[in-house]
Write an enzyme that holds these catalytic residues in place. Structure first.
Site, PDB file in Angstrom:
ATOM      1  N   GLU A 159     -40.299  77.773  14.668  1.00  0.00           N
ATOM      2  CA  GLU A 159     -41.443  78.356  13.849  1.00  0.00           C
ATOM      3  C   GLU A 159     -42.949  78.299  13.677  1.00  0.00           C
ATOM      4  O   GLU A 159     -43.774  78.202  13.257  1.00  0.00           O
ATOM      5  CB  GLU A 159     -41.165  77.219  12.000  1.00  0.00           C
ATOM      6  CG  GLU A 159     -39.798  77.829  11.482  1.00  0.00           C
ATOM      7  CD  GLU A 159     -40.634  76.963  10.170  1.00  0.00           C
ATOM      8  OE1 GLU A 159     -39.809  78.231   8.936  1.00  0.00           O
ATOM      9  OE2 GLU A 159     -40.443  75.868   9.419  1.00  0.00           O
ATOM     10  N   ASN A 181     -42.783  77.186   5.244  1.00  0.00           N
ATOM     11  CA  ASN A 181     -43.760  76.265   5.355  1.00  0.00           C
ATOM     12  C   ASN A 181     -44.919  77.496   6.384  1.00  0.00           C
ATOM     13  O   ASN A 181     -44.751  78.542   5.952  1.00  0.00           O
ATOM     14  CB  ASN A 181     -44.051  75.732   7.112  1.00  0.00           C
ATOM     15  CG  ASN A 181     -42.711  74.538   6.440  1.00  0.00           C
ATOM     16  OD1 ASN A 181     -42.978  73.478   5.776  1.00  0.00           O
ATOM     17  ND2 ASN A 181     -41.684  73.949   7.207  1.00  0.00           N
ATOM     18  N   GLY A 210     -32.430  73.841   1.486  1.00  0.00           N
ATOM     19  CA  GLY A 210     -31.599  74.342  -0.001  1.00  0.00           C
ATOM     20  C   GLY A 210     -30.411  73.824  -0.856  1.00  0.00           C
ATOM     21  O   GLY A 210     -29.965  73.374  -1.246  1.00  0.00           O
ATOM     22  N   GLY A 249     -30.176  80.307   0.849  1.00  0.00           N
ATOM     23  CA  GLY A 249     -29.595  79.224   2.573  1.00  0.00           C
ATOM     24  C   GLY A 249     -29.036  78.258   1.647  1.00  0.00           C
ATOM     25  O   GLY A 249     -29.523  77.196   0.324  1.00  0.00           O
ATOM     26  N   ALA A 250     -28.015  77.507   2.481  1.00  0.00           N
ATOM     27  CA  ALA A 250     -27.937  76.008   1.973  1.00  0.00           C
ATOM     28  C   ALA A 250     -27.579  75.150   3.196  1.00  0.00           C
ATOM     29  O   ALA A 250     -26.933  74.927   3.413  1.00  0.00           O
ATOM     30  CB  ALA A 250     -26.013  76.328   1.895  1.00  0.00           C
ATOM     31  N   GLY A 251     -29.113  75.389   3.515  1.00  0.00           N
ATOM     32  CA  GLY A 251     -29.162  74.520   5.095  1.00  0.00           C
ATOM     33  C   GLY A 251     -29.694  72.721   4.864  1.00  0.00           C
ATOM     34  O   GLY A 251     -29.491  72.926   3.845  1.00  0.00           O
ATOM     35  N   LYS A 274     -50.333  70.705   3.331  1.00  0.00           N
ATOM     36  CA  LYS A 274     -48.669  70.984   3.712  1.00  0.00           C
ATOM     37  C   LYS A 274     -48.782  71.313   5.132  1.00  0.00           C
ATOM     38  O   LYS A 274     -48.238  70.632   5.980  1.00  0.00           O
ATOM     39  CB  LYS A 274     -47.302  71.270   3.301  1.00  0.00           C
ATOM     40  CG  LYS A 274     -46.507  70.811   3.422  1.00  0.00           C
ATOM     41  CD  LYS A 274     -45.069  71.699   3.389  1.00  0.00           C
ATOM     42  CE  LYS A 274     -44.048  71.289   4.064  1.00  0.00           C
ATOM     43  NZ  LYS A 274     -42.706  71.949   3.177  1.00  0.00           N
TER      44      LYS A 274
END
Length: 301
Positions: A264, A100, A12, A7-9, A182
């Site tokens: 989510e 998460n 990431g 992932g490159a959001g 968290k």
């Protein structure tokens, strides 16, 4: 170590980009469309210290086995991401998820075993802008990681690979507790902002808003305590400070919701409601938020 960032959001892209900038052997596993955009524009990270443009190595399928895999996807994309990444995961690969909630931990352990599945917690306020660039706002950019249980001889090498790369990183001997703390924070913020459709500051300024936030924080903390992971004093103080702010603090779920994007809700709020039911903890506010998120999700499928 050979590092694969799945992932490159915003998450990431930021942590993977900083690792690449620091000279680590980093490859991004991305979808074809994201690969094309990164090839065209580069991986651009915008933040308080200016803008960085990188030309990262990308693949749309693993090109071999990697030593370290960082999972940086949303919870609803986990199953697809794991199927995509599986060919790059070998017998001795360490997998660190930056997701998460807690459900992803059991998923990873069941699929790859407890020796490969570690825990990871990241704290960053970042997003992708309209051009697909990573934008990091002010605030922390922290990453903690560690084996779920006991010691692991790979920890020194993993620590060396992830530290000294322009963000705060540390190995944690209490990563499961870190994950729970968290989760309590995210569930409180996510439930409050999506249920009342506003920032924490706006909620605090509304009639009954502060009492609502305190009651919601008490619910999420009580669930964690019943599950054997009560927030430690530092985490409890941080939660109290966040819900007391008059600043326009929001949650990533709220920001996704107002943009009509998937949320989510199940992993962050729904799973905590289910945990409350298992332990007999009443959570009426959290349950109301879960219902609202479920209605939203059903309408956006």
């Amino acid at each position: 170590m050979r590092i694969l960032i799945v992932g490159a959001g915003a998450t990431g892209g930021y942590f993977g980009g900083r690792l690449a900038q620091a000279g680590r052997d980093v490859t991004f596993l991305v979808r074809p469309g994201r690969a094309e955009l990164l090839a065209e524009r580069g991986l651009r990270i915008k933040g308080p210290d200016g803008e960085t443009v990188l030309r990262p190595r990308t693949v749309t399928a693993p090109d071999g086995v990697y030593d370290l895999v960082l999972l940086a996807v949303k919870s609803y994309s986990l199953d697809i991401a794991l199927s995509d990444a599986a060919p790059g995961i070998g017998r001795h690969t360490v997998i660190i998820p930056l997701l998460n909630g807690m459900r992803h931990i059991s998923t990873l352990v069941q699929r790859f075993g407890a020796d490969r599945a570690w825990g990871g917690v990241c704290m960053i306020h970042a997003t992708l802008d309209e051009e697909g660039d990573v934008v990091r706002m002010s605030g922390p950019h922290r990453l903690s990681f560690g084996p779920l249980e006991g010691d692991d001889e790979r920890l020194p090498e993993v620590t060396g690979a992830l530290t000294g790369a322009g963000f705060d990183a540390r190995a944690s001997a209490t990563i499961v507790q870190d994950l729970w703390e968290k989760w309590v924070m995210l569930a409180t913020l996510g439930a409050a902002t999506t249920l009342l459709r506003g920032s924490i500051g706006a909620i605090n300024k509304a009639p009954g808003g502060r009492a609502f936030l305190e009651a919601l924080a008490a619910e999420t903390s009580a669930v964690a305590a019943a599950a054997g992971h009560p927030p430690r004093p530092k985490a409890a103080a941080m939660l109290e400070a966040v819900i007391a702010t008059t600043e326009p603090t929001t949650s990533s779920m709220y920001r996704d919701l107002i943009q009509d994007l998937p949320v989510e809700g199940d992993a962050i709020v729904g799973d905590l409601v289910a945990e409350a039911e298992r332990h007999g903890v009443p959570v009426p506010l959290l349950a109301a938020a879960h219902t609202g998120l479920a209605v939203y999700t059903a309408a956006h499928r």
